[in-house]
Design a protein around this motif. Sequence first.
Motif, mmCIF file in Angstrom:
data_model
loop_
_atom_site.group_PDB
_atom_site.id
_atom_site.type_symbol
_atom_site.label_atom_id
_atom_site.label_comp_id
_atom_site.label_asym_id
_atom_site.label_seq_id
_atom_site.Cartn_x
_atom_site.Cartn_y
_atom_site.Cartn_z
ATOM 1 N N ALA A 180 14.542 -29.328 -18.834
ATOM 2 C CA ALA A 180 15.086 -29.745 -17.536
ATOM 3 C C ALA A 180 14.572 -31.116 -17.115
ATOM 4 C CB ALA A 180 14.751 -28.703 -16.470
ATOM 5 N N THR A 181 13.390 -31.522 -17.611
ATOM 6 C CA THR A 181 12.851 -32.840 -17.244
ATOM 7 C C THR A 181 13.715 -33.975 -17.786
ATOM 8 O OG1 THR A 181 11.403 -32.958 -19.201
ATOM 9 C CG2 THR A 181 10.505 -31.914 -17.214
ATOM 10 N N PHE A 182 14.564 -33.688 -18.763
ATOM 11 C CA PHE A 182 15.434 -34.722 -19.322
ATOM 12 C C PHE A 182 16.711 -34.904 -18.501
ATOM 13 C CE2 PHE A 182 12.810 -33.439 -22.917
ATOM 14 C CZ PHE A 182 12.420 -34.672 -23.428
ATOM 15 N N ALA A 183 16.886 -34.112 -17.435
ATOM 16 C CA ALA A 183 18.023 -34.274 -16.519
ATOM 17 C C ALA A 183 17.517 -34.162 -15.089
ATOM 18 C CB ALA A 183 19.092 -33.231 -16.803
ATOM 19 N N PRO A 184 16.675 -35.114 -14.654
ATOM 20 C CA PRO A 184 16.026 -34.974 -13.345
ATOM 21 C C PRO A 184 16.986 -35.028 -12.172
ATOM 22 C CG PRO A 184 15.647 -37.159 -14.281
ATOM 23 C CD PRO A 184 16.287 -36.343 -15.352
ATOM 24 N N GLU A 185 18.165 -35.657 -12.346
ATOM 25 C CA GLU A 185 19.098 -35.774 -11.225
ATOM 26 C C GLU A 185 19.944 -34.519 -11.023
ATOM 27 O OE1 GLU A 185 21.001 -38.017 -14.722
ATOM 28 O OE2 GLU A 185 19.022 -37.469 -13.981
ATOM 29 N N VAL A 186 19.845 -33.547 -11.943
ATOM 30 C CA VAL A 186 20.581 -32.290 -11.802
ATOM 31 C C VAL A 186 19.720 -31.297 -11.033
ATOM 32 C CG1 VAL A 186 21.749 -30.412 -13.019
ATOM 33 C CG2 VAL A 186 21.782 -32.721 -13.976
ATOM 34 N N ILE A 240 21.167 -26.223 -12.747
ATOM 35 C CA ILE A 240 20.643 -25.936 -14.084
ATOM 36 C C ILE A 240 20.614 -24.429 -14.317
ATOM 37 C CG2 ILE A 240 18.509 -25.899 -15.438
ATOM 38 C CD1 ILE A 240 19.756 -28.518 -15.758
ATOM 39 N N GLY A 241 20.130 -23.688 -13.336
ATOM 40 C CA GLY A 241 20.052 -22.238 -13.478
ATOM 41 C C GLY A 241 21.414 -21.590 -13.611
ATOM 42 N N ALA A 242 22.381 -22.033 -12.788
ATOM 43 C CA ALA A 242 23.726 -21.460 -12.855
ATOM 44 C C ALA A 242 24.390 -21.794 -14.177
ATOM 45 C CB ALA A 242 24.560 -21.970 -11.687
ATOM 46 N N ALA A 243 24.187 -23.020 -14.659
ATOM 47 C CA ALA A 243 24.785 -23.415 -15.938
ATOM 48 C C ALA A 243 24.163 -22.645 -17.090
ATOM 49 C CB ALA A 243 24.607 -24.919 -16.150
ATOM 50 N N ALA A 244 22.839 -22.519 -17.059
ATOM 51 C CA ALA A 244 22.143 -21.851 -18.158
ATOM 52 C C ALA A 244 22.482 -20.368 -18.203
ATOM 53 C CB ALA A 244 20.638 -22.062 -18.021
ATOM 54 N N MET A 245 22.265 -19.675 -17.090
ATOM 55 C CA MET A 245 22.469 -18.231 -17.057
ATOM 56 C C MET A 245 23.951 -17.892 -17.083
ATOM 57 S SD MET A 245 19.890 -16.082 -16.931
ATOM 58 C CE MET A 245 19.227 -14.526 -16.335
ATOM 59 N N LEU A 285 30.249 -25.506 -7.446
ATOM 60 C CA LEU A 285 29.812 -26.215 -6.246
ATOM 61 C C LEU A 285 28.681 -27.207 -6.520
ATOM 62 C CD1 LEU A 285 29.818 -23.299 -3.619
ATOM 63 C CD2 LEU A 285 31.392 -25.246 -3.710
ATOM 64 N N THR A 286 27.832 -26.924 -7.501
ATOM 65 C CA THR A 286 26.620 -27.732 -7.698
ATOM 66 C C THR A 286 26.551 -28.447 -9.044
ATOM 67 O OG1 THR A 286 25.378 -25.852 -8.633
ATOM 68 C CG2 THR A 286 25.313 -26.129 -6.242
ATOM 69 N N GLY A 287 27.495 -28.167 -9.946
ATOM 70 C CA GLY A 287 27.341 -28.633 -11.325
ATOM 71 C C GLY A 287 27.916 -29.980 -11.654
ATOM 72 N N ALA A 288 28.446 -30.735 -10.676
ATOM 73 C CA ALA A 288 29.050 -32.040 -10.973
ATOM 74 C C ALA A 288 28.093 -32.994 -11.696
ATOM 75 C CB ALA A 288 29.577 -32.677 -9.685
ATOM 76 N N PRO A 289 26.792 -33.072 -11.310
ATOM 77 C CA PRO A 289 25.885 -33.992 -12.020
ATOM 78 C C PRO A 289 25.745 -33.688 -13.509
ATOM 79 C CG PRO A 289 24.935 -33.331 -9.925
ATOM 80 C CD PRO A 289 26.135 -32.466 -10.133
ATOM 81 N N LEU A 290 26.043 -32.457 -13.935
ATOM 82 C CA LEU A 290 25.956 -32.139 -15.362
ATOM 83 C C LEU A 290 26.961 -32.937 -16.174
ATOM 84 C CD1 LEU A 290 25.547 -28.264 -15.117
ATOM 85 C CD2 LEU A 290 23.879 -29.830 -16.137
ATOM 86 N N LEU A 291 28.042 -33.371 -15.533
ATOM 87 C CA LEU A 291 29.086 -34.129 -16.219
ATOM 88 C C LEU A 291 28.949 -35.634 -16.008
ATOM 89 C CD1 LEU A 291 32.158 -31.863 -15.348
ATOM 90 C CD2 LEU A 291 30.688 -31.775 -17.379
ATOM 91 N N ALA A 292 27.883 -36.044 -15.301
ATOM 92 C CA ALA A 292 27.717 -37.459 -14.978
ATOM 93 C C ALA A 292 27.277 -38.287 -16.184
ATOM 94 C CB ALA A 292 26.711 -37.621 -13.841
ATOM 95 N N SER A 293 26.658 -37.652 -17.181
ATOM 96 C CA SER A 293 26.211 -38.386 -18.368
ATOM 97 C C SER A 293 26.131 -37.435 -19.547
ATOM 98 C CB SER A 293 24.839 -39.021 -18.125
ATOM 99 O OG SER A 293 23.821 -38.032 -18.060
ATOM 100 N N GLY A 327 23.623 -37.185 -21.499
ATOM 101 C CA GLY A 327 22.287 -36.588 -21.510
ATOM 102 C C GLY A 327 22.219 -35.341 -20.660
ATOM 103 N N ASN A 328 22.789 -35.412 -19.458
ATOM 104 C CA ASN A 328 22.807 -34.242 -18.580
ATOM 105 C C ASN A 328 23.602 -33.099 -19.201
ATOM 106 O OD1 ASN A 328 21.389 -35.783 -16.783
ATOM 107 N ND2 ASN A 328 23.053 -36.044 -15.323
ATOM 108 N N ALA A 329 24.758 -33.446 -19.791
ATOM 109 C CA ALA A 329 25.596 -32.423 -20.415
ATOM 110 C C ALA A 329 24.867 -31.768 -21.584
ATOM 111 C CB ALA A 329 26.911 -33.032 -20.887
ATOM 112 N N ALA A 330 24.131 -32.576 -22.351
ATOM 113 C CA ALA A 330 23.390 -32.037 -23.489
ATOM 114 C C ALA A 330 22.311 -31.066 -23.035
ATOM 115 C CB ALA A 330 22.766 -33.172 -24.299
#
Length: 314
Positions: free
Chosen positions: A29-35, A40-45, A211-219, A221-224
């Motif tokens: 999670a430290t590699f996507a600090p802006e998420v 992160i929890g909703a995406a992972a679980m 509702l919260t996952g938009a930053p995951l698609l911002a780069s 790195g975040n998507a990875a």
Amino acid sequence: MTLPGNDRLLGILSVLVAAMLWGTTGTAATFAPEVSAVAIGAAAMGGGGLMQAMLAAGRMRRHRTQLKAQWRWLLAGAIAVAIYPLAFYASMRLAGVTIGTVVSIGSAPLLSALIEYRRDGLRLGARWMLGAGLGLSGMLLLCLAEGSGHVPAGTATGVVPGTLLGLLAGLSYALYSWTSRRLMQQGIASRAAMGATFGIGGLLLLPILLLTGAPLLASWGNAAVGLYMAVVPMLLGYLCFGHGLARIPASTATTITLFEPVVAAGLAVAIVGERLPAMGWAGIVLILACLICISAPVGSTRPQAESPDHRPAR
């Protein structure tokens, strides 16, 4: 035919692998600090749960009659799966990573044992009590070591609600572990039980992710990071956890997962660059002693009413 002792050892090793995979989530999670932690929890679980359901679709169809018959426990487990990441990451946000992690993970074995004591009549032996005591003592030392010298900014007024949310996370973790094992004890294959529980839980988490996952698609790195969290610790980790739950009690499994913060602390030292004082290493030694104590062969602690015919399906 697998010998009972070997079957139990396989269950212990499977849960230990799961704990090791889960221990990588904090560093990842430290590699996507802006998420946000909730995203992160909703995406992972959520993502991992839906992938589990897809992989287990065939088994779920074969066991659909049994799953329908156990719908109350299935729904209870799915709701617990959805609550867990929200409570866990909110706890870390309010009370700090150290306190949130320790309360959430450290409370689960005791709450799991209480559920089994109340619902299954499990007798808690002296060795389990000793092992749980060693593990919780080690968690406390690790907590004090990681939190020594500073208080995370903004958490001073959030410790009490964060701790309560951590207890909710621990309860939800213990509950979905117990309900999944209960489904297996009714003759439902472990992959079908875990796939149905986590698949429904993943569906319940989808609105949170939208509702919260938009930053995951911002780069990329975040998507990875999001993809790694869903596939490795959540999908593979929970496949291993389900494999272990089919062979050992939920209270034993949740106690073994106390190894997760050991892995997390080791990765924090090796990759993130954190330093762990002597108190932290002493805590790690106590947790390892807990694992040895819990994993050593013991006599049955279940009441005589549970016969070999009630062993879970493989």
